[in-house]
Design a protein around this motif. Structure first.
Motif, mmCIF file in Angstrom:
data_model
loop_
_atom_site.group_PDB
_atom_site.id
_atom_site.type_symbol
_atom_site.label_atom_id
_atom_site.label_comp_id
_atom_site.label_asym_id
_atom_site.label_seq_id
_atom_site.Cartn_x
_atom_site.Cartn_y
_atom_site.Cartn_z
ATOM 1 N N THR A 1 20.648 18.307 26.537
ATOM 2 C CA THR A 1 21.969 18.516 25.937
ATOM 3 C C THR A 1 22.935 19.081 26.974
ATOM 4 O OG1 THR A 1 21.336 20.726 25.223
ATOM 5 C CG2 THR A 1 20.976 18.913 23.657
ATOM 6 N N LEU A 2 24.206 19.062 26.628
ATOM 7 C CA LEU A 2 25.222 19.582 27.556
ATOM 8 C C LEU A 2 24.976 21.041 27.955
ATOM 9 C CD1 LEU A 2 28.459 17.891 26.185
ATOM 10 C CD2 LEU A 2 27.493 17.604 28.481
ATOM 11 N N PRO A 3 24.551 21.930 27.042
ATOM 12 C CA PRO A 3 24.304 23.306 27.498
ATOM 13 C C PRO A 3 23.250 23.402 28.604
ATOM 14 C CG PRO A 3 24.506 23.268 25.118
ATOM 15 C CD PRO A 3 24.475 21.839 25.564
ATOM 16 N N VAL A 4 22.236 22.539 28.584
ATOM 17 C CA VAL A 4 21.227 22.552 29.644
ATOM 18 C C VAL A 4 21.818 22.004 30.940
ATOM 19 C CG1 VAL A 4 18.989 21.637 30.388
ATOM 20 C CG2 VAL A 4 19.312 22.398 28.028
ATOM 21 N N LEU A 5 22.557 20.911 30.837
ATOM 22 C CA LEU A 5 23.194 20.356 32.044
ATOM 23 C C LEU A 5 24.108 21.397 32.684
ATOM 24 C CD1 LEU A 5 24.165 16.742 30.843
ATOM 25 C CD2 LEU A 5 22.003 17.545 31.831
ATOM 26 N N ASN A 6 24.827 22.125 31.858
ATOM 27 C CA ASN A 6 25.807 23.089 32.376
ATOM 28 C C ASN A 6 25.202 24.447 32.719
ATOM 29 O OD1 ASN A 6 27.995 21.327 32.388
ATOM 30 N ND2 ASN A 6 28.410 21.683 30.216
ATOM 31 N N SER A 7 23.894 24.598 32.483
ATOM 32 C CA SER A 7 23.187 25.815 32.897
ATOM 33 C C SER A 7 22.478 25.639 34.229
ATOM 34 C CB SER A 7 22.150 26.212 31.831
ATOM 35 O OG SER A 7 22.777 26.569 30.617
ATOM 36 N N ALA A 8 22.430 24.414 34.753
ATOM 37 C CA ALA A 8 21.680 24.145 35.983
ATOM 38 C C ALA A 8 22.310 24.851 37.181
ATOM 39 C CB ALA A 8 21.626 22.642 36.244
ATOM 40 N N ARG A 9 21.450 25.168 38.153
ATOM 41 C CA ARG A 9 21.957 25.780 39.387
ATOM 42 C C ARG A 9 22.736 24.757 40.213
ATOM 43 N NH1 ARG A 9 16.739 27.911 38.645
ATOM 44 N NH2 ARG A 9 16.862 30.142 38.104
ATOM 45 N N HIS A 10 22.327 23.503 40.154
ATOM 46 C CA HIS A 10 23.018 22.439 40.874
ATOM 47 C C HIS A 10 22.916 21.154 40.052
ATOM 48 C CE1 HIS A 10 23.081 24.918 44.557
ATOM 49 N NE2 HIS A 10 21.862 25.266 44.192
ATOM 50 N N VAL A 11 23.997 20.399 40.008
ATOM 51 C CA VAL A 11 24.011 19.083 39.365
ATOM 52 C C VAL A 11 24.563 18.076 40.363
ATOM 53 C CG1 VAL A 11 24.962 17.653 37.512
ATOM 54 C CG2 VAL A 11 24.299 20.028 37.039
ATOM 55 N N VAL A 12 23.903 16.935 40.456
ATOM 56 C CA VAL A 12 24.374 15.825 41.281
ATOM 57 C C VAL A 12 24.604 14.617 40.387
ATOM 58 C CG1 VAL A 12 23.622 14.083 42.958
ATOM 59 C CG2 VAL A 12 23.358 16.510 43.486
ATOM 60 N N PHE A 13 25.763 13.997 40.524
ATOM 61 C CA PHE A 13 26.021 12.678 39.951
ATOM 62 C C PHE A 13 25.976 11.655 41.076
ATOM 63 C CE2 PHE A 13 27.945 14.596 36.139
ATOM 64 C CZ PHE A 13 27.606 13.665 35.156
ATOM 65 N N ARG B 1 32.228 16.092 30.831
ATOM 66 C CA ARG B 1 31.899 17.368 30.173
ATOM 67 C C ARG B 1 30.823 18.143 30.942
ATOM 68 N NH1 ARG B 1 33.119 16.925 24.096
ATOM 69 N NH2 ARG B 1 34.287 14.978 23.915
ATOM 70 N N VAL B 2 30.267 17.525 31.959
ATOM 71 C CA VAL B 2 29.262 18.217 32.776
ATOM 72 C C VAL B 2 30.001 19.052 33.816
ATOM 73 C CG1 VAL B 2 27.283 17.966 34.304
ATOM 74 C CG2 VAL B 2 27.598 16.370 32.386
#
Length: 252
Positions: free
Chosen positions: A183-195, A222-223
């Motif tokens: 879910t979005l809360p998990v994506l937005n809790s990550a230390r790093h996100v790559v698209f 929204r990420v």
């Protein structure tokens, strides 16, 4: 203000892939040598499977035994089904690297979709403790031509899910219909996100996501990690219409 946002453009998918894996290797090393002692990453399917399966095995001296690999979303099908993201990674990547089997976090496709989501959430929380949601060191995402990411689709009710870490979807507009997704809360809790977005066909939706400032943002827009970094790895055809500041790089 967002803490760290980077938009990286490469002349080719090959150069993008090499740079992406260099980024992953450095982050893995940093995470393993932190007090956490491990590296936790969630992978996505689609074209990323080819990129990562080609490039990840090239990491030199990787401490694979301290990697934990999960998946940003998954289709609730048998692992032998060509629609299974884990099944494809098992065939094309996991046989080439020595991550312990018990460190590969997968769904149970034999369960009903709601139960599969709850079971996968339990597995993640066992490995990824967090105050509210599991915290990955890195989540690697793709983006569909409609702006969806994971199995979070435009105008779908799951975009409003703010309590569950893993959600079930039974009416995916893209087949197969039954899936589980972070879910979005998990994506937005990550230390790093790559698209990762490549190809001219992604240009229009990429411009909307990165420059649109829409009242009803597309899922990929929204990420926005709350305390982490967000890196967009783009090839030149995908980025050709963007006007925001870009870092143009080459590995050659």
């Amino acid at each position: 203000m967002f803490p760290s946002r980077h938009h990286l453009v490469f002349p080719s998918v090959q150069e993008l892939g090499a740079s992406l894996v260099h980024f992953i290797a450095e982050l893995a090393n940093e995470s393993i040598h932190s007090p956490r002692g491990c590296f936790t990453v969630a992978l996505s399917g689609g074209s990323l499977i080819n990129i990562l399966s080609e490039e990840l095995p090239k990491i030199k001296n990787a401490d694979w035994k301290n990697w934990f690999i999960g998946f940003a979303d998954e289709r609730v099908v048998a692992f032998e089904d060509p629609e299974s993201t884990y099944g494809l990674y098992r065939t094309h990547l996991l046989t080439k690297i020595s991550v312990p089997e018990e460190h590969i976090l997968v769904i149970n496709p034999a369960l009903p979709v709601e139960d599969a989501a709850a079971d996968y959430e339990r597995k993640l929380k066992e490995v990824l403790p967090g105050d509210n949601f599991p915290v990955f060191d890195l989540i690697i995402l793709g983006m569909g031509p409609d702006g969806h990411t994971c199995s979070l689709f435009p105008d779908h009710p799951l975009l409003q899910e703010m309590e569950k870490s893993v959600a079930a979807i039974s009416d995916s507009p893209k087949p197969p219909p039954r899936r589980v997704t972070l879910t979005l809360p998990v994506l937005n809790s990550a230390r790093h996100v790559v698209f990762v977005a490549t190809g001219e066909s992604k240009g229009t939706v990429l411009k909307r996501v990165l420059e649109g400032n829409e009242k009803n943002p597309l899922p990929a827009a929204r990420v926005q990690p709350q305390n982490g970094s967000l890196h967009w790895f783009l090839d030149a055809p995908a980025a050709k219409d963007l006007i925001l500041p870009l870092e143009r790089l080459s590995t050659l």
